[in-house]
Design an enzyme around this catalytic site. Structure first.
Site, PDB file in Angstrom:
ATOM      1  N   ARG A  66       0.778  -1.310   0.189  1.00  0.00           N
ATOM      2  CA  ARG A  66      -0.099  -0.044   0.036  1.00  0.00           C
ATOM      3  C   ARG A  66       0.840   1.140   0.017  1.00  0.00           C
ATOM      4  O   ARG A  66       0.546   2.297  -0.525  1.00  0.00           O
ATOM      5  CB  ARG A  66      -1.118  -0.034   1.336  1.00  0.00           C
ATOM      6  CG  ARG A  66      -2.273  -1.204   0.980  1.00  0.00           C
ATOM      7  CD  ARG A  66      -3.131  -1.161   2.115  1.00  0.00           C
ATOM      8  NE  ARG A  66      -2.262  -1.962   3.271  1.00  0.00           N
ATOM      9  CZ  ARG A  66      -1.884  -3.147   3.509  1.00  0.00           C
ATOM     10  NH1 ARG A  66      -2.522  -4.050   2.744  1.00  0.00           N
ATOM     11  NH2 ARG A  66      -1.710  -3.222   4.569  1.00  0.00           N
ATOM     12  N   GLU A 103       6.198  -8.536  14.223  1.00  0.00           N
ATOM     13  CA  GLU A 103       5.447  -9.252  15.447  1.00  0.00           C
ATOM     14  C   GLU A 103       5.803 -10.389  15.935  1.00  0.00           C
ATOM     15  O   GLU A 103       6.063 -10.696  17.023  1.00  0.00           O
ATOM     16  CB  GLU A 103       3.772  -8.900  15.519  1.00  0.00           C
ATOM     17  CG  GLU A 103       3.246  -8.854  16.833  1.00  0.00           C
ATOM     18  CD  GLU A 103       1.760  -8.578  16.819  1.00  0.00           C
ATOM     19  OE1 GLU A 103       1.113  -8.717  17.769  1.00  0.00           O
ATOM     20  OE2 GLU A 103       1.353  -7.943  15.711  1.00  0.00           O
TER      21      GLU A 103
END
Length: 183
Positions: A66, A103
């Site tokens: 994006r 993460e």
């Protein structure tokens, strides 16, 4: 009268929130609905570049995927070149790579070694800053090539996850258009 509060409310309304994606407890902020709304997309890009309008910017670096959409629009607005930062294995020419923290592990990103010339002034762009691992990796990569990272711009900040603060600790000013609480 259009106020900044009205604009923020309207832009937030243009973002779809998908609960429990990609896993239970996560509220996924989907900007595809913002991108498909001409006014919201234009206003978001204008807000992202506003602090740097009129400055000399050589390149805008967008993080896959994006960040390509937003970065291309930002580059157009500031009359700069565009540099794609890609996932490993996607670029055909000589590349510079860096591993960065996610993460739940590590990943790698890369750019063409000639995408940025030492001393060029670069703005980093992506859709969202969460934990900051990807953005910190991208800043490190740009600096390895000798770029001066002027700022990092994002549509969304998730401040509870601390990513924007990690960039500020690297002396990178951060511009976010919207803030959402939580993950």
């Amino acid at each position: 009268m259009i106020t900044s509060t009205t604009v923020e409310r309207d832009l937030k309304a243009a973002i779809r929130t998908i609960p429990d994606y990609p896993k239970p407890g996560i509220l996924f902020r989907d900007i595809t609905t913002l991108l498909s709304d001409a006014w919201a997309f234009r206003r978001t890009v204008d807000e992202m570049v506003q602090p740097w309008a009129g400055m000399k910017i050589d390149k805008v670096a967008g993080i896959e995927a994006r960040g390509f959409i937003l970065g291309g629009a930002v580059a157009h607005q500031v009359s700069a070149g565009f540099v794609p930062i890609r996932k490993k294995g996607k670029l055909p020419h000589k590349r510079v790579s860096i591993a960065y923290s996610l993460e739940y592990g590590l990943d790698e990103m890369e750019i063409h070694e000639d995408a940025v010339v030492a001393g060029e002034r670069v703005i980093l762009v992506d859709d969202l800053i969460a934990t900051g691992g990807t953005a910190v990796g991208a800043v490190t990569l740009m600096r390895q090539l000798g770029a001066e990272v002027l700022a990092a711009c994002f549509v969304i900040d998730l401040p509870d996850l601390g990513g924007a603060d990690k960039l500020r600790q690297l002396d990178v000013p951060v511009r976010t258009v919207l803030t959402f609480d939580g993950h």
